[in-house]
Scaffold this motif. Structure first.
Motif, PDB file in Angstrom:
ATOM      1  N   ALA A   1      -6.968   5.639   3.857  1.00  0.00           N
ATOM      2  CA  ALA A   1      -8.080   5.574   3.742  1.00  0.00           C
ATOM      3  C   ALA A   1      -8.824   4.434   3.996  1.00  0.00           C
ATOM      4  CB  ALA A   1      -8.166   5.870   1.833  1.00  0.00           C
ATOM      5  N   ARG A   2      -8.137   3.217   3.791  1.00  0.00           N
ATOM      6  CA  ARG A   2      -8.615   1.769   3.960  1.00  0.00           C
ATOM      7  C   ARG A   2      -8.902   1.633   5.388  1.00  0.00           C
ATOM      8  NH1 ARG A   2     -10.778  -1.951   5.298  1.00  0.00           N
ATOM      9  NH2 ARG A   2     -10.572  -4.045   4.374  1.00  0.00           N
TER      10      ARG A   2
ATOM     11  N   ARG B   1     -12.095   3.639   6.528  1.00  0.00           N
ATOM     12  CA  ARG B   1     -13.279   2.988   6.092  1.00  0.00           C
ATOM     13  C   ARG B   1     -13.715   2.347   7.180  1.00  0.00           C
ATOM     14  NH1 ARG B   1     -12.683  -0.175   0.757  1.00  0.00           N
ATOM     15  NH2 ARG B   1     -12.454  -2.134   2.281  1.00  0.00           N
TER      16      ARG B   1
ATOM     17  N   TYR C   1       0.657  -1.320   0.012  1.00  0.00           N
ATOM     18  CA  TYR C   1       0.082  -0.068   0.018  1.00  0.00           C
ATOM     19  C   TYR C   1       0.857   1.159   0.114  1.00  0.00           C
ATOM     20  CZ  TYR C   1      -4.554  -2.401   1.262  1.00  0.00           C
ATOM     21  OH  TYR C   1      -5.696  -3.055   1.251  1.00  0.00           O
ATOM     22  N   LYS C   2       0.357   2.282  -0.619  1.00  0.00           N
ATOM     23  CA  LYS C   2       0.961   3.419  -0.437  1.00  0.00           C
ATOM     24  C   LYS C   2       0.303   4.389   0.777  1.00  0.00           C
ATOM     25  CE  LYS C   2       2.210   4.255  -5.232  1.00  0.00           C
ATOM     26  NZ  LYS C   2       1.995   5.231  -6.353  1.00  0.00           N
TER      27      LYS C   2
ATOM     28  N   GLU D   1      -3.492   5.408   0.617  1.00  0.00           N
ATOM     29  CA  GLU D   1      -4.614   4.582   0.388  1.00  0.00           C
ATOM     30  C   GLU D   1      -4.667   3.562   1.577  1.00  0.00           C
ATOM     31  OE1 GLU D   1      -3.723   2.133  -3.141  1.00  0.00           O
ATOM     32  OE2 GLU D   1      -1.632   1.758  -2.636  1.00  0.00           O
TER      33      GLU D   1
ATOM     34  N   SER E   1       5.722   2.908  -1.870  1.00  0.00           N
ATOM     35  CA  SER E   1       4.601   1.757  -1.246  1.00  0.00           C
ATOM     36  C   SER E   1       5.377   1.161   0.014  1.00  0.00           C
ATOM     37  CB  SER E   1       4.060   0.826  -2.266  1.00  0.00           C
ATOM     38  OG  SER E   1       5.106   0.122  -2.706  1.00  0.00           O
TER      39      SER E   1
END
Length: 149
Positions: A58-59, A62, A51-52, A55, A89
Motif C-alpha cells: 500500500a505504501r 501511494r 513492514y508487513k 502495508e 513482518s
C-alpha cells in the motif's frame, strides 16, 4: 501524505469534505521516487521500520507502481529482507544498511533524522567491539552494572 479531501468545520457538529485541487498538491517527491528502481524503493522503506507485506504494498502504491513492477514485490523481499515468522513482518537485511542514501527523495525531514539515528545505532556496536578488543583489562559493561533508579 496526500489525502483526497480536506475537512472543513463550517459549523458546530458539521463536517464537510472539500475536494483537494490537484494543482495544490506537491508531486515532486512522488515523481522523484516513482522514477527510482522498485527494489531501491523497497530497501529505503524497510530501512526506517519493519513492514508487513500488505502495508508495504500500500505504501509503495501511494507513490505509484509501474505495471512491470506490480508483481515483483515478493521476489524483491526475498532478496533484501528477513521475514519475522511471529508477525509476518519484513525487516531490511543488515548488509543493505550500508547502501542507503540518506538524501533519498521519498524521505521527509523526520525520516532522514530517524535514518541517521538507526545508522548510528547500527555502527555503534562495531565501534565498541573494536575499542574493547584493543584494551587489555576491560571494565564492567553498562549491562553488568547494577540498575540505577
Amino acid at each position: 501524505e496526500v489525502r483526497g479531501a480536506q475537512e472543513n468545520n463550517s459549523g458546530p457538529g458539521t463536517k464537510r469534505m472539500l475536494p483537494v485541487r490537484l494543482a495544490d498538491i506537491d508531486w515532486s517527491g512522488c515523481a522523484a521516487v516513482y522514477g527510482r528502481p522498485y527494489r531501491d524503493r523497497v530497501i529505503h522503506l524497510l530501512a526506517l521500520r519493519d513492514y508487513k507485506e500488505p502495508e508495504l504494498r500500500a505504501r509503495l502504491q501511494r507513490d505509484g507502481v509501474r505495471p512491470k513492477d506490480k508483481d515483483s514485490l515478493g521476489k524483491i523481499l526475498q532478496q533484501v529482507a528477513n521475514q519475522n515468522a511471529k508477525d509476518n513482518s519484513f525487516s531490511l537485511k543488515e548488509h543493505l544498511f550500508q547502501t542507503l542514501q540518506t538524501d533519498w527523495p521519498g524521505y521527509s525531514k523526520i525520516d532522514r533524522e530517524n535514518l541517521r539515528l538507526i545508522l548510528s545505532r547500527k555502527s555503534a556496536p562495531s565501534q565498541n567491539l573494536t575499542s574493547s578488543s584493543q584494551t587489555t583489562s576491560p571494565g564492567p559493561s553498562e549491562r553488568d552494572a547494577p540498575a540505577r533508579p
